[in-house]
Motif scaffolding. Structure first.
Motif, PDB file in Angstrom:
ATOM      1  N   GLY A 185      16.262  57.352  38.476  1.00 16.36           N
ATOM      2  CA  GLY A 185      14.989  56.680  38.310  1.00 16.36           C
ATOM      3  C   GLY A 185      14.725  56.264  36.884  1.00 16.36           C
ATOM      4  N   ALA A 186      15.375  55.185  36.433  1.00 16.87           N
ATOM      5  CA  ALA A 186      15.139  54.718  35.070  1.00 16.87           C
ATOM      6  C   ALA A 186      13.675  54.382  34.864  1.00 16.87           C
ATOM      7  CB  ALA A 186      16.004  53.497  34.775  1.00 16.87           C
ATOM      8  N   ALA A 187      13.034  53.831  35.873  1.00 14.93           N
ATOM      9  CA  ALA A 187      11.599  53.537  35.787  1.00 14.93           C
ATOM     10  C   ALA A 187      10.779  54.672  36.393  1.00 14.93           C
ATOM     11  CB  ALA A 187      11.279  52.219  36.485  1.00 14.93           C
ATOM     12  N   LEU A 188      11.023  55.004  37.672  1.00 14.81           N
ATOM     13  CA  LEU A 188      10.201  55.976  38.390  1.00 14.81           C
ATOM     14  C   LEU A 188      11.057  57.041  39.053  1.00 14.81           C
ATOM     15  CD1 LEU A 188       7.841  53.520  40.357  1.00 14.81           C
ATOM     16  CD2 LEU A 188       7.498  54.456  38.046  1.00 14.81           C
ATOM     17  N   ARG A 189      10.665  58.287  38.861  1.00 10.20           N
ATOM     18  CA  ARG A 189      11.240  59.407  39.604  1.00 10.20           C
ATOM     19  C   ARG A 189      10.073  60.114  40.286  1.00 10.20           C
ATOM     20  NH1 ARG A 189      15.998  61.916  41.659  1.00 10.20           N
ATOM     21  NH2 ARG A 189      16.073  64.115  41.113  1.00 10.20           N
ATOM     22  N   VAL A 190      10.132  60.258  41.609  1.00  8.20           N
ATOM     23  CA  VAL A 190       9.019  60.831  42.356  1.00  8.20           C
ATOM     24  C   VAL A 190       9.528  61.912  43.299  1.00  8.20           C
ATOM     25  CG1 VAL A 190       7.040  60.370  43.838  1.00  8.20           C
ATOM     26  CG2 VAL A 190       7.823  58.608  42.249  1.00  8.20           C
ATOM     27  N   LEU A 191       8.810  63.045  43.317  1.00 14.17           N
ATOM     28  CA  LEU A 191       9.132  64.177  44.190  1.00 14.17           C
ATOM     29  C   LEU A 191       7.868  64.651  44.889  1.00 14.17           C
ATOM     30  CD1 LEU A 191      11.197  66.289  41.606  1.00 14.17           C
ATOM     31  CD2 LEU A 191      12.089  64.540  43.143  1.00 14.17           C
ATOM     32  N   SER A 192       8.012  65.245  46.062  1.00 11.47           N
ATOM     33  CA  SER A 192       6.977  66.048  46.719  1.00 11.47           C
ATOM     34  C   SER A 192       5.620  65.360  46.858  1.00 11.47           C
ATOM     35  CB  SER A 192       6.773  67.360  45.947  1.00 11.47           C
ATOM     36  OG  SER A 192       7.973  68.046  45.777  1.00 11.47           O
ATOM     37  N   GLN A 193       5.566  64.196  47.476  1.00 10.11           N
ATOM     38  CA  GLN A 193       4.263  63.579  47.729  1.00 10.11           C
ATOM     39  C   GLN A 193       3.543  64.265  48.887  1.00 10.11           C
ATOM     40  OE1 GLN A 193       2.873  60.387  45.861  1.00 10.11           O
ATOM     41  NE2 GLN A 193       3.835  62.058  44.742  1.00 10.11           N
ATOM     42  N   HIS A 194       2.212  64.302  48.831  1.00 10.99           N
ATOM     43  CA  HIS A 194       1.405  65.031  49.801  1.00 10.99           C
ATOM     44  C   HIS A 194       1.683  64.561  51.227  1.00 10.99           C
ATOM     45  CE1 HIS A 194      -2.556  65.640  52.021  1.00 10.99           C
ATOM     46  NE2 HIS A 194      -2.113  66.866  51.790  1.00 10.99           N
TER      47      HIS A 194
END
Length: 396
Positions: free
Chosen positions: A246-255
């Motif tokens: 994720g050079a721009a966005l890294r996302v984990l564990s969304q509700h």
């Protein structure tokens, strides 16, 4: 976050996929070898397995810009034509909680941004009439108790720059330093972070391996997150590693595995081991009317890493790994991205084979996968419940 990895050899053709933690993909001649992994859920430090589900609270269906007349930023694919649900639209910031700047470019400082983000609420900018770049001297971090909604609206004129030295924005509901607000930090509905009408440039999280690294411009774990009318330019994260990205966005564990919305946004020039633009573990995405161009997955050795290699190289634009999650790509252009291993455009591995991907009214072209991809889906490597559903789109 150490996934247990098992190899699955695919004897025949066409499977496509985006998944959660510990993805994989390693070719044996033309027959790809993918990794299935288990995701830990027991402790706040572990990324939980995702449940199926979409939705969330609706934003204003008729939002107003942060300033009369709006700003100068025009991002994304204006001709995309994908329907944008109410909750994915721009947030009304006409009555901000706090304003960065006092009418001049000089008053818009890194320190002011850091303090505003920590305080939370609806944040706008007053930096004078011309576009301004704010070079961040520290990463702006969300305090988990200061919400439940945090909106960062650049008014179309603000660029936040990491100067090639640091990550720009960070939110993590399981980071004790930012305060725990529930006993189930990995699955809570707040904070709800929105970034809109803003550019993130030259972010760099190289060397930061907390939560397995990645997220050159923005790292998010927990709560909810969406991006509307934003640009991401020349962001970076570590060049090697089998699962970080994720050079721009890294996302984990969304509700409740509700989707991350990326709407009317543009990603260019990103470079990371995996996911030259976006990367996630166990997270659903809805990417609408956006553009991904010239992003690269530069790692080598795939996941699990081949012997003698550091791993990585998958998902030139988008890298998804995990269990039950979905990806929708609508009205979006994905072109001229590249992966050293699998999925020049999209790498999708659902470890439990329940994940699904839909591509509609989109164009994916010239996204070479130097190692492997799913037969019949150029630029895509996919392992999931079934082949991607493709309607009104061009793949080439």
């Amino acid at each position: 976050m150490t996934p247990a990895v098992a190899l699955l050899v695919l004897a025949t053709a066409a499977l496509s996929g985006c998944g959660s933690s510990g993805p994989g993909g390693e070719p044996a001649t033309e027959i790809p070898v993918a990794a299935a992994s288990a995701t830990a859920t027991a402790s706040p430090g572990a990324v939980p397995g995702a449940s199926v589900g979409m939705g969330g609270r609706s934003a204003s269906p008729t939002p107003k810009p942060s300033r009369p007349g709006g700003g100068v930023l025009r991002a994304g694919n204006p001709g995309g034509g994908a329907h944008v649900p109410a909750e994915a639209r721009m947030v009304d910031t006409s009555r901000p909680t706090r304003v960065v700047g006092t009418g001049t470019a000089a008053s818009c400082t890194s320190d002011a941004v850091v303090k505003a983000v920590a305080a939370g609420g609806t944040i706008t900018f007053d930096c004078g009439p011309e576009p301004v770049t704010i070079r961040m001297r520290a990463t702006a971090k969300v305090r988990n108790a200061n919400g439940p909604k945090i909106v960062l609206d650049g008014g179309g004129k603000v660029t936040l720059s990491g100067g090639g030295e640091r990550r720009i924005l960070y939110m993590n509901t399981c980071d004790q330093a930012q305060g725990w607000t529930t006993s189930h930090c990995q699955n809570q509905d707040h904070p709800q972070l929105t970034v809109q009408n803003i550019t993130f440039a030259d972010g760099n999280s190289t060397g930061d391996r907390a939560e397995a690294g990645g997220g050159g411009a923005i790292f998010v774990r927990g709560g909810r997150f969406k991006v509307v009318n934003a640009r991401f330019v020349d962001n970076r994260c570590d060049r090697t590693g089998p699962d970080l990205g994720g050079a721009a966005l890294r996302v984990l564990s969304q509700h409740e595995n509700k989707p991350v919305y990326v709407v009317n946004s543009t990603f260019t020039g990103g470079s990371c081991a995996n996911g030259g633009a976006l990367s996630s573990i166990g997270v659903s995405w809805s990417v609408l009317n956006s553009v991904f161009r010239g992003n690269r997955a530069v790692g080598a050795g795939a996941n699990p890493a081949r012997s003698g290699t550091p791993g990585g190289g998958s998902g030139g634009a988008i890298y998804c790994d995990g269990n039950g999650f979905s990806v929708r790509i609508g009205g979006t252009i994905v072109e001229d991205n590249r992966a050293n291993e699998g999925g020049g455009a999209v790498f999708f591995v659902s470890n439990d084979r329940t994940g699904t991907m839909t591509i509609e009214k989109s164009t994916l072209r010239r996204n070479p996968s130097a190692g492997f991809e799913t037969r019949g889906f150029p630029g895509i490597f996919f392992l999931g419940a079934r082949n991607p559903t493709v309607t009104g789109s061009k793949l080439g």
